[in-house]
Design a protein around this motif. Structure first.
Motif, short mmCIF file in Angstrom:
data_model
loop_
_atom_site.label_atom_id
_atom_site.label_comp_id
_atom_site.label_asym_id
_atom_site.label_seq_id
_atom_site.Cartn_x
_atom_site.Cartn_y
_atom_site.Cartn_z
N TYR A 102 41.88 11.90 71.43
CA TYR A 102 41.92 13.30 72.05
C TYR A 102 42.76 14.13 71.39
O TYR A 102 42.91 15.43 71.48
CB TYR A 102 42.01 13.14 73.37
CG TYR A 102 40.71 12.39 74.20
CD1 TYR A 102 39.50 12.80 73.78
CD2 TYR A 102 41.10 11.31 75.05
CE1 TYR A 102 38.41 12.23 74.42
CE2 TYR A 102 39.91 10.76 75.58
CZ TYR A 102 38.80 11.25 75.23
OH TYR A 102 37.43 10.84 75.93
N LYS B 4 34.40 11.27 76.45
CA LYS B 4 35.49 11.66 77.75
C LYS B 4 34.71 11.28 78.98
O LYS B 4 35.39 10.94 79.94
CB LYS B 4 35.51 13.16 77.69
CG LYS B 4 36.40 13.86 76.78
CD LYS B 4 36.34 15.19 76.77
CE LYS B 4 37.44 15.70 75.78
NZ LYS B 4 37.60 17.05 75.73
N GLN C 178 33.13 13.81 70.68
CA GLN C 178 34.06 13.50 71.79
C GLN C 178 33.79 13.57 73.13
O GLN C 178 34.21 12.92 73.94
CB GLN C 178 35.51 14.19 71.49
CG GLN C 178 36.50 13.71 70.21
CD GLN C 178 37.66 14.22 70.05
OE1 GLN C 178 38.07 14.83 71.04
NE2 GLN C 178 38.38 14.16 68.99
N ASP C 179 32.92 14.81 73.38
CA ASP C 179 32.47 14.76 74.99
C ASP C 179 31.78 13.74 75.33
O ASP C 179 32.05 13.43 76.68
CB ASP C 179 31.73 16.09 74.83
CG ASP C 179 32.51 17.32 74.55
OD1 ASP C 179 33.49 17.35 74.57
OD2 ASP C 179 31.77 18.31 74.54
#
Length: 158
Positions: free
Chosen positions: A91, A5, A1-2
């Motif tokens: 998220y 982001k 997920q980074d």
């Protein structure tokens, strides 16, 4: 997920990051209007440069939604709120209270726009999360059940 982001063009998200961090909570209608204009400018200038999953873009969408709600621009608030649902799912997966509250807010906006079937679906999603995260006695849950029931009643009579 980074990676998600910070997806998009770095110069664009750094600019949005700074802008989001500068926003102080407005106290007047005029200040909300300034915040909304600022958000609109960033969101339109970054179209195609930043995906809604970029964490700073998402904060900007939330900020625009809040400004619209405070200015009673329901249709525009729904537009921004709807764009946040995908990133919120990413998220805040599973039973997350923040996602439940966002779903409830969007559901209420859909309801205000007479989008009853969509509102009911969104409110049901919020309900399914909130009954786990908040419990059925919570005041937010009571409000959610009320609007969900109103929605169901309207759909039945249509």
């Amino acid at each position: 997920q980074d990676a998600e982001k910070l997806a998009g063009e770095e110069h664009a998200w750094k600019e949005v990051k700074d802008a989001v961090n500068e926003v102080k909570y407005p106290k007047s209608k005029a200040e909300w209007e300034q915040v909304l204009t600022r958000c609109q400018n960033f969101l339109s200038s970054n179209m195609g440069h930043l995906p809604d999953t970029n964490i700073y873009q998402l904060k900007m969408l939330d900020c625009a939604m809040d400004a619209c709600i405070n200015l009673e621009s329901w249709e525009e608030a729904l537009y921004y709120g709807s764009r946040t649902l995908g990133p919120y799912r990413l998220y805040y997966p599973g039973f997350h209270p923040l996602r439940a509250v966002q779903l409830m807010r969007v559901g209420k906006l859909q309801y205000s726009q007479d989008m009853f079937p969509q509102a009911l679906e969104t409110l049901k999603q919020a309900y399914n999360i909130m009954k786990v995260t908040h419990g059925t006695d919570h005041s937010l849950m009571q409000a959610l059940m009320e609007i969900k029931e109103e929605c169901e009643a309207i759909i039945r009579t249509q």
